[in-house]
Design a protein around this motif. Structure first.
Motif, short mmCIF file in Angstrom:
data_model
loop_
_atom_site.label_atom_id
_atom_site.label_comp_id
_atom_site.label_asym_id
_atom_site.label_seq_id
_atom_site.Cartn_x
_atom_site.Cartn_y
_atom_site.Cartn_z
N VAL A 1 33.15 33.34 28.65
CA VAL A 1 32.85 34.71 29.07
C VAL A 1 32.32 34.74 30.51
O VAL A 1 31.33 34.07 30.83
N ARG A 2 33.02 35.49 31.34
CA ARG A 2 32.61 35.72 32.74
C ARG A 2 32.21 34.39 33.41
O ARG A 2 31.18 34.29 34.06
N ASN A 3 33.07 33.38 33.26
CA ASN A 3 32.70 32.05 33.72
C ASN A 3 33.10 31.77 35.16
O ASN A 3 32.66 30.77 35.73
N GLU A 4 33.94 32.61 35.74
CA GLU A 4 34.45 32.32 37.08
C GLU A 4 34.52 33.60 37.90
O GLU A 4 34.99 34.64 37.41
N PHE A 5 34.04 33.52 39.15
CA PHE A 5 34.16 34.65 40.08
C PHE A 5 35.53 34.54 40.72
O PHE A 5 35.77 33.70 41.59
N PHE A 6 36.45 35.37 40.26
CA PHE A 6 37.87 35.21 40.55
C PHE A 6 38.41 36.46 41.22
O PHE A 6 38.38 37.55 40.65
N LYS A 7 38.86 36.30 42.47
CA LYS A 7 39.45 37.41 43.22
C LYS A 7 38.53 38.62 43.25
O LYS A 7 38.93 39.76 43.01
N GLY A 8 37.25 38.36 43.52
CA GLY A 8 36.30 39.43 43.73
C GLY A 8 35.61 39.97 42.50
O GLY A 8 34.83 40.93 42.60
N GLU A 9 35.84 39.38 41.32
CA GLU A 9 35.18 39.86 40.12
C GLU A 9 35.06 38.72 39.11
O GLU A 9 35.76 37.72 39.20
N TRP A 10 34.14 38.89 38.16
CA TRP A 10 33.96 37.89 37.13
C TRP A 10 35.12 37.98 36.13
O TRP A 10 35.50 39.06 35.71
N SER A 11 35.63 36.84 35.74
CA SER A 11 36.73 36.81 34.78
C SER A 11 36.35 35.97 33.56
O SER A 11 35.54 35.04 33.65
N THR A 12 36.95 36.30 32.43
CA THR A 12 36.76 35.56 31.19
C THR A 12 38.01 34.74 30.94
O THR A 12 39.13 35.24 31.00
N GLU A 13 37.81 33.46 30.65
CA GLU A 13 38.92 32.52 30.51
C GLU A 13 39.18 32.18 29.04
O GLU A 13 38.24 31.90 28.29
N LEU A 14 40.43 32.21 28.64
CA LEU A 14 40.85 31.73 27.32
C LEU A 14 41.47 30.36 27.49
O LEU A 14 42.36 30.18 28.33
N ASP A 15 41.01 29.40 26.71
CA ASP A 15 41.54 28.04 26.77
C ASP A 15 42.36 27.75 25.52
O ASP A 15 41.84 27.83 24.39
N PHE A 16 43.63 27.42 25.72
CA PHE A 16 44.54 27.06 24.64
C PHE A 16 44.86 25.57 24.76
O PHE A 16 44.84 25.01 25.85
#
Length: 203
Positions: free
Chosen positions: A166-181
């Motif tokens: 959840v909100r693990n990376e500041f990506f292109k100007g905003e926090w993003s949540t990553e799904l790992d498969f």
């Protein structure tokens, strides 16, 4: 435990039912620009809209590999419709670890061919290269949660969602949540044989 992978040198083109996967060349500049320059295509992936000059540079550097000889390398292949010769996208296989036999895949296609299953077909072939030819033990896909089509594709491939960061990376100007498969080699073998992933093996 089997020996670590020694490398990958595919026989090109890699053929699927409808597609050819092959190394990219300078003749592909216009086709690559047609989708890699689109903001919507680049929204949730780790690159921005590309210029012709940037594509030309990548073709002579990071996209120039035609095989994998050591971990830390990536193999990017163009996705071509066999019946027409049109380049519609590209896929990438990262060799992340020789010792742990780990890899990662990525995929991008032109939006005007979306919904035809081309990306799934190409990514399936890429898993085959990673597991069957390179001898990987585990392959992952890391996806922005907002990129729902990409997440659905990973599930269609039989990959398991292992994490939601959840909100693990500041990506292109905003926090993003990553799904790992992820998928293991034994799961790939079961999926390829019967279309249903095997439960994780615990090894």
């Amino acid at each position: 435990m089997t020996a670590p992978p020694s490398g990958l040198r595919p026989d090109y083109p890699v053929r699927t039912e409808r597609l050819l996967l092959r190394p990219l060349t300078i003749d592909d500049v216009d086709a690559l620009l047609a989708y890699r320059s689109l903001p919507d295509v680049c929204r949730y992936v780790p690159f921005g809209p590309m210029t012709r000059d940037e594509i030309v540079r990548r073709l002579s550097t990071m996209w120039a590999n035609t095989g994998l000889t050591d971990d830390g390398q990536a193999l990017t292949l163009g996705v071509e419709i066999a019946g027409t010769g049109r380049l519609i996208g590209d896929v990438v296989l990262f060799w992340r670890s020789r010792v742990h036999r780990g890899g990662e895949i990525g995929y991008v296609v032109h939006p005007d061919v979306g919904g035809n299953g081309y990306a799934t077909e190409a990514a399936y072939a890429l898993l085959g290269l990673g597991f069957d030819h390179l001898g990987l033990h585990r392959i992952v896909a890391r996806i922005d949660e907002r990129n729902e089509p990409s997440a659905r594709l990973a599930r269609r491939l039989g990959m398991r969602q292992e994490a939601r960061l959840v909100r693990n990376e500041f990506f292109k100007g905003e926090w993003s949540t990553e799904l790992d498969f992820a998928m293991l080699a034994e799961e790939w073998a079961a999926y390829r044989a019967g279309g249903t992933p095997a439960p994780p093996g615990g090894r």
